[in-house]
Design an enzyme around this catalytic site. Structure first.
Site, short mmCIF file in Angstrom:
data_model
loop_
_atom_site.label_atom_id
_atom_site.label_comp_id
_atom_site.label_asym_id
_atom_site.label_seq_id
_atom_site.Cartn_x
_atom_site.Cartn_y
_atom_site.Cartn_z
N ARG A 63 0.80 -1.23 0.00
CA ARG A 63 0.00 0.00 0.00
C ARG A 63 0.83 1.27 0.00
O ARG A 63 0.34 2.32 -0.41
CB ARG A 63 -1.00 -0.03 1.15
CG ARG A 63 -2.07 -1.09 0.92
CD ARG A 63 -3.13 -1.06 1.99
NE ARG A 63 -4.05 -2.16 1.84
CZ ARG A 63 -3.97 -3.31 2.50
NH1 ARG A 63 -2.99 -3.49 3.38
NH2 ARG A 63 -4.84 -4.26 2.31
N GLU A 100 3.68 -11.26 14.53
CA GLU A 100 2.99 -11.90 15.65
C GLU A 100 3.14 -13.42 15.57
O GLU A 100 3.34 -14.09 16.58
CB GLU A 100 1.51 -11.50 15.60
CG GLU A 100 0.73 -11.94 16.81
CD GLU A 100 -0.71 -11.46 16.78
OE1 GLU A 100 -1.46 -11.86 17.68
OE2 GLU A 100 -1.08 -10.68 15.87
#
Length: 177
Positions: A63, A100
């Site tokens: 993005r 994560e």
């Protein structure tokens, strides 16, 4: 000159339970498709960085590729893509960072930044800051001077900004939930 970007929040779609239950996803594609909204977003970025002698705008895959070239054009600067592994054709520097659940890597061409060049790094979202930390590390490896870190959206409650206290951080839209 600064812009009040709060009205742009009405163009951001929220999607509950994506990508997993309990997560509220802020989808900026609805903002990007709005020609006036997208223009205001780029104008706000440009207003902040104009006059700061920016040589390069770096956009983080994927993005950051949306905002980076438009901002680079407005600042009369070059654009450099920061890519996922094995996407760049020439010799590249790589940084691996923790996620994560696992790890990821980013790369930049070795000749993308000359020592002392002033760069702004842009991305769509500041959450925990791991991706931006990796990109900062790449810029430092190549001798670039970080003039700013720019984000369309910041999730304030995740406190990613705390990792970048030595830098000029700009986030245009803030969310605290």
């Amino acid at each position: 000159m600064s812009y009040n970007c709060e009205p742009l929040k009405s163009l951001v779609r929220t999607v509950p339970d994506f990508p997993k239950p309990g997560i509220l996803f802020y989808d900026i594609t609805t903002l990007l498709k709005d020609k006036a909204g997208f223009a205001q977003l780029i104008d706000a970025f440009a207003a902040y960085y104009i006059g700061k002698e920016i040589d390069l705008v770096l956009g983080i895959e994927a993005r950051g590729f949306i905002f980076g070239p438009a901002l680079a054009y407005r600042l009369n600067a070059g654009f450099v893509p920061v890519r996922k592994p094995n996407k760049l054709p020439a010799k590249a520097a790589r940084v691996t960072y923790d996620l994560e659940y696992g790890s990821d890597s980013l790369e930049i061409h070795l000749d993308a930044i000359q020592p002392g060049q002033r760069v702004v790094i842009v991305d769509d979202l500041l959450a925990t800051g791991g991706t931006m930390q990796a990109t900062v590390q790449l810029v430092r490896q190549l001798g670039g001077e970080i003039a700013g870190l720019g984000f369309a959206v910041e999730l304030d409650f995740l406190k990613g900004r705390e990792k970048f206290q030595e830098y000029d951080v700009l986030s245009l839209l803030h969310y605290d939930e």
